[in-house]
Design a protein around this motif. Structure first.
Motif, PDB file in Angstrom:
ATOM      1  N   ILE A  48       0.842  -1.197   0.000  1.00  0.00           N
ATOM      2  CA  ILE A  48       0.000   0.000   0.000  1.00  0.00           C
ATOM      3  C   ILE A  48       0.876   1.246   0.000  1.00  0.00           C
ATOM      4  O   ILE A  48       0.627   2.199  -0.747  1.00  0.00           O
ATOM      5  N   VAL A  49       1.903   1.250   0.848  1.00  0.00           N
ATOM      6  CA  VAL A  49       2.810   2.404   0.904  1.00  0.00           C
ATOM      7  C   VAL A  49       3.449   2.616  -0.468  1.00  0.00           C
ATOM      8  O   VAL A  49       3.510   3.740  -0.970  1.00  0.00           O
ATOM      9  N   HIS A  50       3.900   1.555  -1.105  1.00  0.00           N
ATOM     10  CA  HIS A  50       4.495   1.664  -2.434  1.00  0.00           C
ATOM     11  C   HIS A  50       3.485   2.197  -3.451  1.00  0.00           C
ATOM     12  O   HIS A  50       3.786   3.105  -4.228  1.00  0.00           O
ATOM     13  N   LEU A  55       7.650   5.986  -3.634  1.00  0.00           N
ATOM     14  CA  LEU A  55       8.726   5.107  -3.170  1.00  0.00           C
ATOM     15  C   LEU A  55       8.813   3.847  -4.021  1.00  0.00           C
ATOM     16  O   LEU A  55       7.793   3.308  -4.457  1.00  0.00           O
ATOM     17  N   SER A  56      10.035   3.386  -4.201  1.00  0.00           N
ATOM     18  CA  SER A  56      10.231   2.098  -4.863  1.00  0.00           C
ATOM     19  C   SER A  56       9.749   0.997  -3.915  1.00  0.00           C
ATOM     20  O   SER A  56       9.597   1.236  -2.706  1.00  0.00           O
ATOM     21  N   PRO A  57       9.520  -0.204  -4.430  1.00  0.00           N
ATOM     22  CA  PRO A  57       9.127  -1.295  -3.525  1.00  0.00           C
ATOM     23  C   PRO A  57      10.148  -1.515  -2.407  1.00  0.00           C
ATOM     24  O   PRO A  57       9.758  -1.722  -1.251  1.00  0.00           O
ATOM     25  N   ALA A  58      11.430  -1.452  -2.722  1.00  0.00           N
ATOM     26  CA  ALA A  58      12.468  -1.654  -1.692  1.00  0.00           C
ATOM     27  C   ALA A  58      12.428  -0.546  -0.648  1.00  0.00           C
ATOM     28  O   ALA A  58      12.567  -0.807   0.554  1.00  0.00           O
ATOM     29  N   ASP A  59      12.230   0.697  -1.092  1.00  0.00           N
ATOM     30  CA  ASP A  59      12.171   1.817  -0.143  1.00  0.00           C
ATOM     31  C   ASP A  59      10.904   1.740   0.708  1.00  0.00           C
ATOM     32  O   ASP A  59      10.935   2.068   1.902  1.00  0.00           O
ATOM     33  N   ALA A  60       9.793   1.320   0.109  1.00  0.00           N
ATOM     34  CA  ALA A  60       8.558   1.150   0.879  1.00  0.00           C
ATOM     35  C   ALA A  60       8.743   0.065   1.930  1.00  0.00           C
ATOM     36  O   ALA A  60       8.334   0.235   3.086  1.00  0.00           O
ATOM     37  N   ASP A  61       9.380  -1.042   1.550  1.00  0.00           N
ATOM     38  CA  ASP A  61       9.670  -2.115   2.516  1.00  0.00           C
ATOM     39  C   ASP A  61      10.512  -1.581   3.668  1.00  0.00           C
ATOM     40  O   ASP A  61      10.236  -1.866   4.836  1.00  0.00           O
ATOM     41  N   ALA A  62      11.547  -0.813   3.336  1.00  0.00           N
ATOM     42  CA  ALA A  62      12.451  -0.275   4.364  1.00  0.00           C
ATOM     43  C   ALA A  62      11.713   0.688   5.284  1.00  0.00           C
ATOM     44  O   ALA A  62      11.923   0.664   6.514  1.00  0.00           O
ATOM     45  N   GLU A  63      10.845   1.508   4.717  1.00  0.00           N
ATOM     46  CA  GLU A  63      10.096   2.459   5.539  1.00  0.00           C
ATOM     47  C   GLU A  63       9.169   1.735   6.512  1.00  0.00           C
ATOM     48  O   GLU A  63       9.084   2.087   7.695  1.00  0.00           O
ATOM     49  N   VAL A  64       8.496   0.721   6.024  1.00  0.00           N
ATOM     50  CA  VAL A  64       7.592  -0.048   6.884  1.00  0.00           C
ATOM     51  C   VAL A  64       8.398  -0.799   7.946  1.00  0.00           C
ATOM     52  O   VAL A  64       8.007  -0.823   9.120  1.00  0.00           O
ATOM     53  N   GLU A  65       9.507  -1.385   7.567  1.00  0.00           N
ATOM     54  CA  GLU A  65      10.351  -2.094   8.546  1.00  0.00           C
ATOM     55  C   GLU A  65      10.846  -1.138   9.636  1.00  0.00           C
ATOM     56  O   GLU A  65      10.876  -1.495  10.812  1.00  0.00           O
ATOM     57  N   GLU A  66      11.214   0.075   9.238  1.00  0.00           N
ATOM     58  CA  GLU A  66      11.658   1.075  10.230  1.00  0.00           C
ATOM     59  C   GLU A  66      10.519   1.403  11.193  1.00  0.00           C
ATOM     60  O   GLU A  66      10.715   1.477  12.403  1.00  0.00           O
ATOM     61  N   TRP A  67       9.321   1.583  10.657  1.00  0.00           N
ATOM     62  CA  TRP A  67       8.172   1.877  11.507  1.00  0.00           C
ATOM     63  C   TRP A  67       7.894   0.710  12.450  1.00  0.00           C
ATOM     64  O   TRP A  67       7.582   0.900  13.622  1.00  0.00           O
ATOM     65  N   LEU A  68       8.042  -0.514  11.947  1.00  0.00           N
ATOM     66  CA  LEU A  68       7.797  -1.696  12.778  1.00  0.00           C
ATOM     67  C   LEU A  68       8.811  -1.845  13.903  1.00  0.00           C
ATOM     68  O   LEU A  68       8.481  -2.386  14.956  1.00  0.00           O
ATOM     69  N   THR A  69      10.014  -1.363  13.701  1.00  0.00           N
ATOM     70  CA  THR A  69      11.002  -1.373  14.780  1.00  0.00           C
ATOM     71  C   THR A  69      10.460  -0.578  15.962  1.00  0.00           C
ATOM     72  O   THR A  69      10.536  -1.021  17.108  1.00  0.00           O
ATOM     73  N   GLY A  70       9.878   0.579  15.668  1.00  0.00           N
ATOM     74  CA  GLY A  70       9.240   1.369  16.719  1.00  0.00           C
ATOM     75  C   GLY A  70       8.061   0.638  17.323  1.00  0.00           C
ATOM     76  O   GLY A  70       7.826   0.709  18.531  1.00  0.00           O
ATOM     77  N   HIS A  71       7.317  -0.085  16.503  1.00  0.00           N
ATOM     78  CA  HIS A  71       6.186  -0.887  16.988  1.00  0.00           C
ATOM     79  C   HIS A  71       6.677  -1.923  17.993  1.00  0.00           C
ATOM     80  O   HIS A  71       6.094  -2.094  19.058  1.00  0.00           O
ATOM     81  N   ASP A  72       7.751  -2.615  17.657  1.00  0.00           N
ATOM     82  CA  ASP A  72       8.278  -3.641  18.559  1.00  0.00           C
ATOM     83  C   ASP A  72       8.702  -3.033  19.893  1.00  0.00           C
ATOM     84  O   ASP A  72       8.476  -3.627  20.943  1.00  0.00           O
ATOM     85  N   VAL A  73       9.278  -1.852  19.846  1.00  0.00           N
ATOM     86  CA  VAL A  73       9.666  -1.156  21.096  1.00  0.00           C
ATOM     87  C   VAL A  73       8.419  -0.814  21.893  1.00  0.00           C
ATOM     88  O   VAL A  73       8.372  -1.020  23.106  1.00  0.00           O
ATOM     89  N   ARG A  74       7.383  -0.314  21.204  1.00  0.00           N
ATOM     90  CA  ARG A  74       6.148   0.039  21.908  1.00  0.00           C
ATOM     91  C   ARG A  74       5.501  -1.192  22.537  1.00  0.00           C
ATOM     92  O   ARG A  74       5.001  -1.137  23.651  1.00  0.00           O
ATOM     93  N   VAL A  75       5.493  -2.320  21.841  1.00  0.00           N
ATOM     94  CA  VAL A  75       4.927  -3.561  22.381  1.00  0.00           C
ATOM     95  C   VAL A  75       5.719  -4.004  23.605  1.00  0.00           C
ATOM     96  O   VAL A  75       5.148  -4.358  24.629  1.00  0.00           O
ATOM     97  N   ALA A  76       7.029  -3.953  23.506  1.00  0.00           N
ATOM     98  CA  ALA A  76       7.868  -4.355  24.643  1.00  0.00           C
ATOM     99  C   ALA A  76       7.594  -3.491  25.863  1.00  0.00           C
ATOM    100  O   ALA A  76       7.469  -3.978  26.982  1.00  0.00           O
ATOM    101  N   ARG A  77       7.459  -2.200  25.647  1.00  0.00           N
ATOM    102  CA  ARG A  77       7.195  -1.272  26.761  1.00  0.00           C
ATOM    103  C   ARG A  77       5.790  -1.426  27.332  1.00  0.00           C
ATOM    104  O   ARG A  77       5.559  -1.142  28.493  1.00  0.00           O
ATOM    105  N   SER A  78       4.857  -1.883  26.496  1.00  0.00           N
ATOM    106  CA  SER A  78       3.475  -1.997  26.949  1.00  0.00           C
ATOM    107  C   SER A  78       3.265  -3.175  27.883  1.00  0.00           C
ATOM    108  O   SER A  78       2.264  -3.242  28.587  1.00  0.00           O
ATOM    109  N   GLY A  79       4.184  -4.139  27.843  1.00  0.00           N
ATOM    110  CA  GLY A  79       4.020  -5.327  28.665  1.00  0.00           C
ATOM    111  C   GLY A  79       3.141  -6.389  28.019  1.00  0.00           C
ATOM    112  O   GLY A  79       2.815  -7.384  28.663  1.00  0.00           O
ATOM    113  N   LEU A  80       2.728  -6.178  26.765  1.00  0.00           N
ATOM    114  CA  LEU A  80       1.855  -7.156  26.108  1.00  0.00           C
ATOM    115  C   LEU A  80       2.533  -8.504  25.941  1.00  0.00           C
ATOM    116  O   LEU A  80       1.870  -9.519  25.876  1.00  0.00           O
TER     117      LEU A  80
END
Length: 82
Positions: A48-50, A55-80
């Motif tokens: 969808i981002v692409h 953005l190229s498909p590779a850049d869209a993948d990288a952008e989403v992966e970067e956002w997900l890194t923040g997601h993983d940090v938020r999940v870890a902090r939430s205690g889920l």
């Protein structure tokens, strides 16, 4: 991916996933509520981002992966995952 009510996710937390949807829309304002309900995988989100940006498909993948890194940090902090 964003707390699908039909998913069997043991970490399902309505408030957490509502916040993740808000954060995703802040990052990608073109995402609709329907998009967020229907996206189940990282690959689908990157597609969808692409499709809706210059953005190229590779850049869209990288952008989403970067956002997900923040997601993983938020999940870890939430205690889920505790």
């Amino acid at each position: 991916m964003f707390g699908d009510r039909n998913a069997n996710d043991p970490l399902d937390n309505i408030a957490h996933f509502a916040q993740e949807r808000r954060l995703a829309r802040a990052r990608w304002p073109f995402l609709s509520e329907r998009d967020l309900r229907e996206v189940n995988t990282v690959k689908q989100l990157a597609a969808i981002v692409h499709a809706r940006t210059s953005l190229s498909p590779a850049d869209a993948d990288a952008e989403v992966e970067e956002w997900l890194t923040g997601h993983d940090v938020r999940v870890a902090r939430s205690g889920l995952r505790s």
